[in-house]
Design an enzyme around this catalytic site. Structure first.
Site, PDB file in Angstrom:
ATOM      1  N   TRP A  79       0.905  -1.158   0.000  1.00 51.37           N
ATOM      2  CA  TRP A  79       0.000   0.000   0.000  1.00 51.37           C
ATOM      3  C   TRP A  79       0.939   1.202   0.000  1.00 51.37           C
ATOM      4  CZ3 TRP A  79      -1.182   4.256   3.127  1.00 51.37           C
ATOM      5  CH2 TRP A  79      -2.407   4.877   2.857  1.00 51.37           C
ATOM      6  N   GLY A 106       5.430   0.264   6.747  1.00 43.39           N
ATOM      7  CA  GLY A 106       5.557   1.388   7.674  1.00 43.39           C
ATOM      8  C   GLY A 106       6.174   2.585   6.979  1.00 43.39           C
ATOM      9  N   GLU A 502     -16.858   3.581   0.602  1.00 48.25           N
ATOM     10  CA  GLU A 502     -15.638   2.802   0.391  1.00 48.25           C
ATOM     11  C   GLU A 502     -15.818   1.707  -0.637  1.00 48.25           C
ATOM     12  OE1 GLU A 502     -13.925   0.595   3.676  1.00 48.25           O
ATOM     13  OE2 GLU A 502     -15.875   0.126   4.504  1.00 48.25           O
TER      14      GLU A 502
HETATM   15  O1  M6R Z   1      -8.681  -2.503  12.373  1.00 50.02           O
HETATM   16  P1  M6R Z   1      -9.464  -1.317  12.860  1.00 50.02           P
HETATM   17  O2  M6R Z   1     -10.791  -1.718  13.400  1.00 50.02           O
HETATM   18  O3  M6R Z   1      -8.705  -0.476  13.832  1.00 50.02           O
HETATM   19  O4  M6R Z   1      -9.701  -0.447  11.566  1.00 50.02           O
HETATM   20  C1  M6R Z   1     -10.303   0.814  11.647  1.00 50.02           C
HETATM   21  C2  M6R Z   1     -10.746   1.302  10.298  1.00 50.02           C
HETATM   22  O5  M6R Z   1      -9.648   1.458   9.451  1.00 50.02           O
HETATM   23  C3  M6R Z   1     -11.744   0.350   9.649  1.00 50.02           C
HETATM   24  O6  M6R Z   1     -12.844   0.129  10.468  1.00 50.02           O
HETATM   25  C4  M6R Z   1     -12.239   0.919   8.294  1.00 50.02           C
HETATM   26  O7  M6R Z   1     -12.958   2.080   8.506  1.00 50.02           O
HETATM   27  C5  M6R Z   1     -13.066  -0.126   7.558  1.00 50.02           C
HETATM   28  N1  M6R Z   1     -12.410  -0.510   6.356  1.00 50.02           N
HETATM   29  C6  M6R Z   1     -14.409   0.327   7.176  1.00 50.02           C
HETATM   30  O8  M6R Z   1     -15.139  -0.698   6.590  1.00 50.02           O
END
Ligand code: M6R
Length: 626
Positions: A79, A106, A502
Site C-alpha cells: 500500500w 511502515g 468505500e
Molecule cells: O482494524 P481497525 O478496526 O482499527 O480499523 C479501523 C478502520 O480502518 C476500519 O474500520 C475501516 O474504517 C473499515 N475498512 C471500514 O469498513
C-alpha cells in the site's frame, strides 16, 4: 498497510511466499514482489505494479527461472506511501551491490536525511521509496561485519545496527545472498509474527499468511529483531540481548480465511455474522452475569474507580464506539466520550488513573488507535482493548482485552467485526454496571438473554435480503445517497454511508436526522435516495415520532425514501418508498440488525458498478501509518 511474508525451510519458497501474499493482499494491493535466495547463493527478485495477479503472470511468463529452486524467500504486497505504485517502487528493494533484498511495512521518518547521507557517499537510488535506504544501509553494515563467521548471525547483527539508526514505524524483512537459509525480520510499531513449523519457519504481518502450514506462532515485542532458519527462531532486542517471544496457538484454520464458494469475502463475512455474534457471546459470562475478559489486568476495584470512559477508534470501529456510548452511559451512568483516535492525543484530553480508555480495533494494529492508547497510558489511564486479532499490538499494550471471536475478516470493508465489536461493548457496559452496583444480576441477565436472541434475529434479516439486493441494483446509478438516523440509528446511518463510499465510490453522507433542518436538507433533490434508520416506537416512542416527521420532510422535497424499521411499525409505511423490516429488538441492541441491510446494499451496489468488493481502490485493511 503492506503485507509481508518470509520463509526459511526445506521446500521451494516461491509458492509458499506467493500463497502467503494472496492471503495478505487485503493489507495493500498497489504492487507485489518476491525475492528468493537459491541453493547456489543467487538472489533473484521479481516485482510488478498492481495486484498480485500481475506478479503471478510475470512469474509464469518468466518460467520463474532461478526463483523456483530457492528455499529461502520474502514477499511483499504494497500500500504505497513514499513513491507511487510503480514497478520501480514495488518491493523488494536491493542494495546497490545486489547482495541484499529488503521489504518494509511502515514509514521511515528519517529517510530524507538517511538518503542524503547515502547519496553523499555515492549510492545511486533506483526508487522513490524510503525502504531503499534500509537496503543500502544493511549492505553497508554487512560489509563492516567481516569478523562474523556465521552468515545468518551476521545478517541479524547488521539488521540490529540498521534498526538503531531508523526512526518511525517499520517491519523489515531481509535476505542476503551470502546467508542462504536465513531471513531476518525487525519490528517497531508495525506488526510481525513468527510461524513455527517442522524444519521450516515463517514470518508474516499476520498469521493468515502461514496458517495452512502451522498454527503455532510467536508474538514479537516492540523493537525486536528475529532470525529464522529452517532449524530455528532466535529473537533479540535491537542491541542483541536475547528475548523470549510469547508463544500462542491459532484457534482457527485455513478454511476460515478462504471464500468457501462465495463471490467475495465480504459476502461470506456478512453471512457469518449470526455465528460470529454467537461466538463472541460464548462463555463470556457466568450464570450470575459476571463477564469473563480474555486477559484481565483490571480488577473489580479498578472498574469501580472509573469515573469517565473514553472510547477511541477509527472508521467502522469508531461507529461501534458511538453506539457503545449510548449503552454504557445508560447502563452505568458513567460519562462516556467517543473520539476519533487520530484526534485524541492532539486535543490534550483530560485523563487520569480513574479514566477507562476503551480502544476498539479489528486489526489491533491501527496506528492512530495505538498512538491514542499509548497517550492514554502515559496519562496513567487504564486501557481496555476490544480487538479481533490475537497477537496484535493494541491488545498487547492494553491493560485488559476482550477479543471479538469473529474469525479472520479479510474483506477491507468491515462487517462481522462491527457486529461483534458491538457485542463486546455491550458486555463491557453490562460488566461495568454490575461491578459498580448500578444494575443487579437479574437486570444484567435480562440483557444477556436479549443478546443471546440476536444471532437468530440477524439470520432472519439475512434471509430476507433479496428485495434489498434488487433495490441496490436500481440505486447503482444514483449520484449520491443520504442516510439519516436518531439515537443509536445515527451511528448506523454513518456506517451505512461509510460502507457505500468505500465500496461503491459514491457520494454518501450520514446525518443525525435532527440536524437535517440545520443545513443538509438542502442536498435533497428530486429522486435523491435517503435511507432512514428508524428507532423502535415501542422503546423510544418520541424518537420514532420525530423521525417519521423527518422522513416526511425529506419526502416532501422529492427524496426517494428507503426506510429500515422494526416489524409492526406501521406509522412509517405511508412515507416509505421502500420499506425494509427487521425483527423487533430492544432499542440499544437494534444496530445489530439495522446495519445488516446497509452492508448488503453497499456490497450489491459496488458489484453492480463493477467494483472490487473485497479490495476497494486506495484502501487497505490494516492502517499501520498515521
Ligand atoms: O482494524 P481497525 O478496526 O482499527 O480499523 C479501523 C478502520 O480502518 C476500519 O474500520 C475501516 O474504517 C473499515 N475498512 C471500514 O469498513
Amino acid at each position: 498497510m503492506c503485507g509481508i511474508v518470509g520463509y526459511a525451510g526445506c521446500r521451494p519458497a516461491l509458492n509458499i511466499v506467493v500463497d502467503g501474499l494472496r492471503r495478505l493482499e487485503y493489507r495493500g494491493y498497489d504492487s507485489a514482489g518476491v525475492a528468493i535466495v537459491d541453493g547456489e547463493g543467487d538472489l533473484v527478485t521479481e516485482k510488478r505494479a498492481g495486484k498480485l495477479a500481475n506478479l503471478e503472470k510475470a512469474l509464469a511468463e518468466d518460467g520463474a527461472t532461478g526463483l523456483a529452486a530457492g528455499m529461502t524467500g520474502i514477499g511483499h504486497t504494497r500500500w504505497a506511501t513514499h513513491g507511487g505504485p510503480t514497478d520501480r517502487n514495488a518491493h523488494p528493494h536491493r542494495s546497490a551491490d545486489g547482495r541484499v533484498a529488503v521489504i518494509h511495512n511502515g514509514i521511515l521518518e528519517n529517510f530524507a536525511r538517511l538518503r542524503a547521507e547515502l547519496e553523499a557517499e555515492g549510492v545511486e537510488f533506483t526508487s522513490e521509496t524510503d525502504t531503499e535506504c534500509a537496503a543500502h544501509l544493511l549492505a553497508a553494515e554487512l560489509g563492516h561485519l567481516t569478523e562474523h563467521t556465521d552468515p545468518a548471525e551476521r545478517l541479524a547483527e547488521a539488521m540490529r545496527r540498521v534498526c538503531r539508526r531508523l526512526e518511525g514505524a517499520f517491519t523489515l524483512l531481509a535476505v542476503d545472498n551470502l546467508a542462504p537459509g536465513a531471513v531476518v525480520g525487525a519490528r517497531r510499531n508495525s506488526p510481525l509474527v513468527v510461524g513455527c513449523g517442522e524444519g521450516e519457519n515463517y514470518l508474516a504481518s499476520d498469521v493468515s499468511a502461514f496458517i495452512e502450514h502451522t498454527r503455532d506462532a510467536i508474538e514479537l515485542g516492540q523493537d525486536q529483531v528475529v532470525l529464522i532458519t529452517p532449524e530455528g527462531v532466535s529473537v533479540t532486542d535491537f542491541h542483541g540481548t536475547p528475548v523470549e517471544g510469547t508463544r500462542f496457538h491459532i484457534d482457527w484454520d485455513a478454511s476460515a480465511a478462504e471464500k468457501g464458494g462465495y463471490d467475495s469475502f465480504m459476502a461470506k463475512e456478512i453471512d457469518e455474522q449470526p455465528q460470529a455474534v454467537a461466538d463472541t457471546l460464548l462463555g463470556r459470562h457466568t450464570e450470575n452475569g459476571d463477564l469473563t475478559l480474555d486477559e484481565v489486568r483490571l480488577t473489580d476495584q479498578d472498574l469501580r474507580d472509573v469515573d469517565k470512559v473514553f472510547i477511541v477508534a477509527c472508521g467502522t470501529s469508531f461507529h461501534t464506539g458511538m453506539v457503545a456510548k449510548y449503552a454504557i452511559e445508560h447502563w452505568t451512568r458513567i460519562p462516556c466520550e467517543v473520539e476519533l483516535a487520530s484526534e485524541f492525543r492532539y486535543r490534550d484530553p483530560v485523563l487520569d488513573r480513574s479514566t477507562l480508555v476503551v480502544a476498539i480495533s479489528q486489526s489491533g494494529e491501527t496506528m492512530d488507535t495505538l498512538m491514542a492508547l499509548r497517550h492514554a497510558k502515559e496519562q496513567k489511564a487504564r486501557v481496555l482493548a476490544i480487538c479481533n486479532t490475537n497477537g496484535s499490538t493494541i491488545p498487547r499494550e492494553s491493560d485488559a482485552v476482550l477479543y471479538t471471536h469473529c474469525g479472520p475478516e479479510i474483506a477491507v470493508a468491515s462487517t462481522k467485526a462491527f457486529l461483534t465489536q458491538l457485542v463486546a461493548c455491550y458486555l463491557v457496559g453490562l460488566h461495568l454496571a454490575q461491578v459498580r452496583g448500578v444494575m443487579y444480576a437479574d437486570e444484567v441477565g435480562a440483557v444477556l438473554a436479549q443478546l443471546s436472541e440476536m444471532p437468530a434475529k440477524i439470520q432472519t434479516v439475512l434471509d430476507a435480503m433479496e428485495p434489498v439486493r434488487e433495490l441496490a441494483r436500481d440505486l447503482a446509478d444514483a449520484k449520491s445517497v443520504l442516510f439519516i438516523g436518531r439515537h443509536v440509528g445515527y451511528p448506523v446511518a454513518l456506517e451505512g454511508a461509510l460502507k457505500l463510499k468505500e465500496l461503491a465510490y459514491m457520494h454518501a453522507e450520514g446525518f443525525a436526522a435532527g440536524e437535517l433542518k440545520h443545513g443538509p436538507i438542502a442536498l435533497i433533490d428530486e429522486g435523491t435516495p435517503v435511507v432512514c434508520v428508524v428507532p423502535s416506537a415501542r422503546g423510544r416512542g418520541v424518537l420514532n415520532d420525530k423521525i417519521v416527521s423527518n422522513i416526511q420532510e425529506v419526502r416532501a422535497r422529492g427524496a426517494r425514501t428507503i426506510v429500515i424499521a422494526e416489524e409492526g411499525d406501521d406509522a412509517v409505511a405511508p412515507y416509505a418508498d421502500h420499506l425494509i423490516y427487521v425483527p423487533r429488538t430492544p432499542t440499544l441492541l437494534a444496530p445489530l440488525v439495522t446495519t445488516v441491510p446497509l452492508q448488503v446494499m453497499a456490497g450489491e451496489i459496488a458489484t453492480a458498478r463493477g467494483n472490487d468488493v473485497d479490495q476497494p481502490r486506495n484502501l487497505a485493511k490494516s492502517v499501520t501509518v498515521e
